[in-house]
Each structure stands twice: as C-alpha cells, then as structure tokens.
Scaffold this motif. Structure first.
Motif, short mmCIF file in Angstrom:
data_model
loop_
_atom_site.label_atom_id
_atom_site.label_comp_id
_atom_site.label_asym_id
_atom_site.label_seq_id
_atom_site.Cartn_x
_atom_site.Cartn_y
_atom_site.Cartn_z
N ALA A 171 0.82 -1.21 0.00
CA ALA A 171 0.00 0.00 0.00
C ALA A 171 0.85 1.26 0.00
CB ALA A 171 -0.92 0.00 1.22
N LEU A 172 2.09 1.14 0.46
CA LEU A 172 3.01 2.28 0.49
C LEU A 172 3.76 2.43 -0.83
CD1 LEU A 172 4.53 1.76 4.05
CD2 LEU A 172 2.62 3.24 3.40
N GLY A 173 3.51 1.50 -1.76
CA GLY A 173 4.15 1.56 -3.07
C GLY A 173 5.41 0.74 -3.19
N THR B 194 5.88 1.20 11.06
CA THR B 194 5.41 2.58 11.16
C THR B 194 6.46 3.58 10.69
OG1 THR B 194 6.07 2.52 13.50
CG2 THR B 194 3.73 2.16 13.00
N GLN B 195 7.73 3.20 10.79
CA GLN B 195 8.79 4.07 10.26
C GLN B 195 8.73 4.12 8.75
OE1 GLN B 195 12.02 2.02 12.73
NE2 GLN B 195 12.73 4.14 12.77
N LEU B 196 8.46 2.99 8.13
CA LEU B 196 8.33 2.95 6.68
C LEU B 196 7.11 3.75 6.23
CD1 LEU B 196 9.88 1.58 4.31
CD2 LEU B 196 8.05 -0.14 4.29
N MET B 197 6.04 3.66 6.99
CA MET B 197 4.86 4.45 6.70
C MET B 197 5.18 5.94 6.79
SD MET B 197 1.92 2.24 8.73
CE MET B 197 0.51 3.19 8.13
N ALA B 198 5.93 6.31 7.81
CA ALA B 198 6.29 7.72 8.00
C ALA B 198 7.08 8.25 6.80
CB ALA B 198 7.09 7.88 9.28
#
Length: 290
Positions: A178-180, A258-262
């Motif tokens: 979802a983050l690509g 969550t770091q990757l999402m950030a």
C-alpha cells in the motif's frame, strides 16, 4: 477512531523509534491514541517466573483497569509481547473466579476491571480498522522500487490467533504494498529471533538470526520491517555479530513498519525515528529524500 494506547517499556528504550513514528503516523491517519495514565510494565518474558503467575497477571491487569477508567475504547499495543501478555490476561477475566480474585488484588490499588475491553495489536488496527485504501491514500512519496522483507516474528499473529493468517500472514506485506514498495517473498517471516534470550545466550540468538537475514538478503530485500520490538532490536543490534560469525556482509536496515509508513507519508527523519537505527537506512531510502 479512538483507542487507548499501551506503550510498553520498549517505547521508552529500544523501540522509542516505534513509539514516535506510530504516533506521527496515527496523526496522518486520523487515528486517536490516548496513552494509559500511570501504566506499568506488562511483565513480558520474566515476571511470572519471578513473582508467580497470578501476581504477574494482576500486574498486567492493572493496565487494563487503568484503561477502563479512562473510557470504553479498546486497548492497542504496539509491542508483540505486550499484546500477547495483556491479551491473554484479558481473556482470563471471562473466568468469574479469576476475575474475583484479580479484582480483590486490584482493589488494594483502588482499581477494578470488568473485562469488557478488547486488546488489539497496532498492525491489526491498521489493516482491519484504518484500512489499506486509507493507508495508501495518505502516501505522498510512493516507495516504488524499494524491496522490503516483512518480518512478522513468532508472536505477533500466533500468540492470540485473533487476526491475519497464523501460518502465512499477509497484513504486513499488504501495508508494504500500500506504500508503493514491493514485499519480497520471505520464507523466514515467522521464524523466532529468540527474543530476550539475546541477553543471556547471545550465541544462540546469532545462530537464529543468520538464516533470517540470509533469507531476506537472498530475496533481494533492501531492508526489513517488523512490528515487534525484540525482533527489531535483535536483527539490528546483532547484525554485526552475524557477519563476523558467518563471514557475511549483510547491511540490511531493520525498521518498524510505522517508520516505513512515515517515510511514505513524507515525514522527516526525526518524526520517522530513523536516527535510532544501528544499521543506517539512509542509503536504502535516499531516493525518497531521506
């Protein structure tokens, strides 16, 4: 969406980057996480063997009682061990005898717990409640071309077996996608890192970490992400010892999901907690302005 947050001890130490990045990402997603006031250690890994199972259960239940005083929002844990401990204790309150005895003990602290709250893992909340479409909609820096090994660890989905597939979990990979980024096939996503055994038996931990890192490396991963503080700490901190012991040259950053999402949400390095990494993620993430 509102939840009561149980941070856990690691949030103030080895997993401080997880705590900060989770709170920042929650803001982006409109997820309200209100921290339990005066929370205490859940007792993971050591307490029951030191003070006995019932005392350990009451210690964990104190957090649930405090959460209940704050309202009726479910309790969310970021740590896999905290989730397992609090979730198991929560289930014990369905037994009236245990509930009566536990509340008798809690009453000495002016507390009681009815047992009506749910304990959730943040990874589960992100996928099941926030939703992948919403997660994807907030991306401002698609992580295209980044290959990521999603390391779930042995506890996250198996401890309570309340979400995801227990033998072939997909939630973490779905967030990565979802983050690509590209979730790579990772055969060791559920293998144990030995957890806190690293403190007393580092050699055993190193021998367990080697095949995990080898699997991620051979899958072509640029980095590893995980929802578990112990997994992150061991893979990050002991990577040098793995290289020394096995003649390898792994340089795989290990981040919390969550770091990757950030990063994908365009948050700066400080908000993403990237400065706490032992194996630097800067090279792997430089194409995304990190």
């Amino acid at each position: 969406m509102k939840y009561t947050l149980y941070p856990g001890c690691a949030s103030e130490g080895t997993a401080i980057s997880y705590h900060h990045s989770a709170l920042e990402v929650a803001k982006v997603l409109g997820l309200e996480l209100k921290e339990i006031e005066d929370w205490n250690c859940c007792g993971a890994t050591v307490t029951s063997s030191v003070i006995g199972q019932f005392a350990a259960d009451v210690l964990a239940a104190r957090n649930l009682a405090l959460a209940e005083k704050m309202g009726q929002e479910d309790v969310v844990a970021t740590c896999s061990s905290c989730y397992a401990i609090l979730g198991n204790v929560n289930k014990k309150f369905s037994d009236e005898k245990f509930k009566a005895n536990a509340n008798d003990a809690l009453s000495k602290d002016g507390l009681s717990y009815d047992g009506k709250l749910k304990v959730r893992m943040l990874l589960d909340v992100m996928v099941s409640e926030v939703g992948l479409d919403t997660i994807a909609s907030k991306v401002v820096k698609p992580l295209k071309g980044l290959k990521v090994a999603g390391y779930v660890g042995c506890q996250t989905v198996r401890a309570l077996r309340e979400f995801d597939n227990w033998e072939n979990p997909t939630f973490l990979d779905e967030i990565i996608a979802a983050l690509g980024a590209e979730p790579v096939p990772f055969s060791h996503k559920l293998k144990c890192c030995t957890g806190a055994m690293a403190i007393s038996s580092a050699d055993i931990t190193v021998s367990a970490l080697y095949p995990i890192l080898k699997s991620a490396h051979e899958a072509g991963a640029d980095l590893i992400v995980t929802p578990c503080p112990l997994c992150q700490m061991n893979l990050d901190a002991f990577q040098v010892k793995v290289n020394k012991g096995y003649g390898t040259n792994y340089n795989l950053p290990v981040l919390f999901f969550t770091q990757l999402m950030a990063v994908a949400y365009g948050l700066d390095s400080k908000k993403a907690g990237l400065d706490y990494c032992i194996v630097s993620p800067n090279n792997a993430l430089k194409q995304f302005g990190v």
